[in-house]
Design an enzyme around this catalytic site. Structure first.
Site, mmCIF file in Angstrom:
data_model
loop_
_atom_site.group_PDB
_atom_site.id
_atom_site.type_symbol
_atom_site.label_atom_id
_atom_site.label_comp_id
_atom_site.label_asym_id
_atom_site.label_seq_id
_atom_site.Cartn_x
_atom_site.Cartn_y
_atom_site.Cartn_z
ATOM 1 N N LYS A 12 44.478 21.545 22.105
ATOM 2 C CA LYS A 12 43.672 20.321 22.025
ATOM 3 C C LYS A 12 44.228 19.370 20.965
ATOM 4 O O LYS A 12 44.206 18.142 21.141
ATOM 5 C CB LYS A 12 42.216 20.663 21.733
ATOM 6 C CG LYS A 12 41.478 21.319 22.888
ATOM 7 C CD LYS A 12 41.421 20.442 24.126
ATOM 8 C CE LYS A 12 40.462 19.267 23.930
ATOM 9 N NZ LYS A 12 40.343 18.450 25.180
ATOM 10 N N THR A 45 38.993 25.022 28.656
ATOM 11 C CA THR A 45 38.085 25.163 27.519
ATOM 12 C C THR A 45 37.722 26.604 27.167
ATOM 13 O O THR A 45 37.006 26.836 26.192
ATOM 14 C CB THR A 45 36.779 24.396 27.780
ATOM 15 O OG1 THR A 45 36.165 24.896 28.979
ATOM 16 C CG2 THR A 45 37.049 22.905 27.923
ATOM 17 N N TYR A 64 43.585 27.616 21.939
ATOM 18 C CA TYR A 64 42.786 26.502 22.439
ATOM 19 C C TYR A 64 42.824 25.326 21.468
ATOM 20 O O TYR A 64 43.088 24.176 21.862
ATOM 21 C CB TYR A 64 41.342 26.951 22.657
ATOM 22 C CG TYR A 64 40.377 25.817 22.910
ATOM 23 C CD1 TYR A 64 40.456 25.059 24.071
ATOM 24 C CD2 TYR A 64 39.388 25.496 21.969
ATOM 25 C CE1 TYR A 64 39.586 24.004 24.295
ATOM 26 C CE2 TYR A 64 38.508 24.453 22.195
ATOM 27 C CZ TYR A 64 38.621 23.705 23.351
ATOM 28 O OH TYR A 64 37.750 22.667 23.564
ATOM 29 N N THR A 78 37.885 18.416 19.992
ATOM 30 C CA THR A 78 37.036 19.511 19.557
ATOM 31 C C THR A 78 37.134 19.792 18.061
ATOM 32 O O THR A 78 38.163 19.485 17.427
ATOM 33 C CB THR A 78 37.420 20.794 20.327
ATOM 34 O OG1 THR A 78 36.731 21.918 19.775
ATOM 35 C CG2 THR A 78 38.923 21.069 20.218
ATOM 36 N N ASP A 79 36.103 20.418 17.514
ATOM 37 C CA ASP A 79 36.118 20.876 16.121
ATOM 38 C C ASP A 79 37.114 22.020 15.927
ATOM 39 O O ASP A 79 37.485 22.333 14.791
ATOM 40 C CB ASP A 79 34.720 21.326 15.689
ATOM 41 C CG ASP A 79 34.159 22.442 16.566
ATOM 42 O OD1 ASP A 79 34.380 22.399 17.792
ATOM 43 O OD2 ASP A 79 33.477 23.343 16.032
ATOM 44 N N ALA A 121 39.714 19.746 30.873
ATOM 45 C CA ALA A 121 40.376 20.574 29.870
ATOM 46 C C ALA A 121 40.256 22.046 30.225
ATOM 47 O O ALA A 121 39.378 22.455 30.986
ATOM 48 C CB ALA A 121 39.754 20.331 28.486
ATOM 49 N N ASP A 168 44.779 17.152 40.407
ATOM 50 C CA ASP A 168 45.332 18.159 39.498
ATOM 51 C C ASP A 168 46.081 17.411 38.407
ATOM 52 O O ASP A 168 47.179 16.896 38.632
ATOM 53 C CB ASP A 168 46.271 19.096 40.258
ATOM 54 C CG ASP A 168 46.797 20.232 39.383
ATOM 55 O OD1 ASP A 168 46.645 20.152 38.146
ATOM 56 O OD2 ASP A 168 47.347 21.194 39.949
ATOM 57 N N ILE A 169 45.487 17.339 37.229
ATOM 58 C CA ILE A 169 46.075 16.512 36.168
ATOM 59 C C ILE A 169 47.415 17.055 35.687
ATOM 60 O O ILE A 169 48.180 16.326 35.042
ATOM 61 C CB ILE A 169 45.118 16.357 34.969
ATOM 62 C CG1 ILE A 169 44.886 17.703 34.268
ATOM 63 C CG2 ILE A 169 43.809 15.706 35.394
ATOM 64 C CD1 ILE A 169 44.170 17.570 32.924
#
Length: 283
Positions: A127, A60, A123, A99-100, A58, A34-35
């Site tokens: 990120k 996401t 989101y 991510t974009d 992530a 579990d990060i």
């Protein structure tokens, strides 16, 4: 070389674990680590002492992030902070997939690494904060931004749409979200190259070209000889499943990648290879 892949059982992680092909690779799922729990990450990192960490784990789900921003922040920011801090402590090279969605989508030309991020969704914001965490904590890192990932066995548009079309189901598809599709297989190979060459800094990668979801779907229809009338074009404003605001145009400029590595193949070529491998009985 010892390698750790967080989110290793996800779409990109499965491709990457095949590309790396080493007995020294540790693939971590959420059950394994579990990060968001510092001690959990510390115990695994100090036991393995990896030379390279691919941080793919992530939160996401773009729309769910709007409903549950706390969870999105906990995974994408706090979790990334644990990875970055401890990875740097043991001297690992950290590769973070972003991510974009860190961009606002107001440009009319592809985004380069020099463009200033202005995320418009929870989101995207988490990120981008994850990127800042990597930069602040890591001496050796690469932030790889990518977009619209598709591939085998994952929940993505390229894997789900053909199945619905084969059943002659009508599908609503947006026409006004433009970005660059990326084949997970190609992305995994790029991550491996970055590891081998230790490219440091921020880098954009996607398959070349850009399109809307509707363009993408039209290409799938034509590839299988299916009726394009099954596709119902809609504006994102009329797409009731969408909650989060999305960048209208978020294609990625891959010139820096091409200068350092190679010219990415087109999204059409990559998509056709994927469709041939995934649905050979339908060709």
């Amino acid at each position: 070389m010892k390698i750790v892949i967080t989110g290793g059982t996800g779409l990109v992680g499965r491709y990457l674990s095949k590309v790396v092909k080493s007995d020294e690779v540790t693939v971590l799922s959420k059950k394994d680590c579990d990060i968001t729990v510092f001690q959990s990450v510390k115990d695994i990192f100090y036991r393995i002492m990896p030379d390279v960490i691919f941080h793919l784990a992530a939160f996401t789900n773009v729309d769910l992030s709007e409903r549950d921003p706390v969870s999105a922040f906990r995974v994408n920011v706090s979790g990334t902070n644990n990875i970055a801090f401890l990875g740097n402590r043991i001297g690992a090279f950290v590769v973070y997939v972003s991510t974009d969605f860190v961009f606002d989508g107001r440009k009319k030309t592809p985004y380069s690494e020099n463009d200033i991020p202005e995320p418009i969704s929870i989101y995207g914001k988490t990120k981008f904060e994850g990127e800042r965490v990597i930069i602040s904590n890591c001496r050796k890192y690469c932030i790889l931004r990518t977009s619209r990932i598709f591939g085998k066995d994952g929940k993505n548009f390229a894997s789900s749409l053909p199945k619905r079309l084969f059943q002659m189901e009508q599908v609503n598809v947006t026409t006004d979200l433009i970005t660059s599709p990326t084949y997970a297989k190609d992305l995994a190979e790029v991550l491996f190259r970055i590891m081998k060459e230790r490219f440091c800094g921020i880098l954009h990668f996607s398959n070349s070209g850009y399109c809307s979801w509707y363009d993408f779907a039209i290409h799938i229809c034509r590839y299988f000889g299916l009726k394009t009338e099954l596709l119902i074009p809609l504006s994102i404003k009329d797409f009731h499943q969408s909650i989060a605001e999305r960048p209208a145009f978020s294609a990625l400029d891959t010139d820096l990648f091409a200068k350092n590595f190679y010219q990415p193949r087109s999204w059409r070529q990559a998509l056709e290879e994927y469709l041939e491998e995934e649905f050979p009985q339908k060709i």
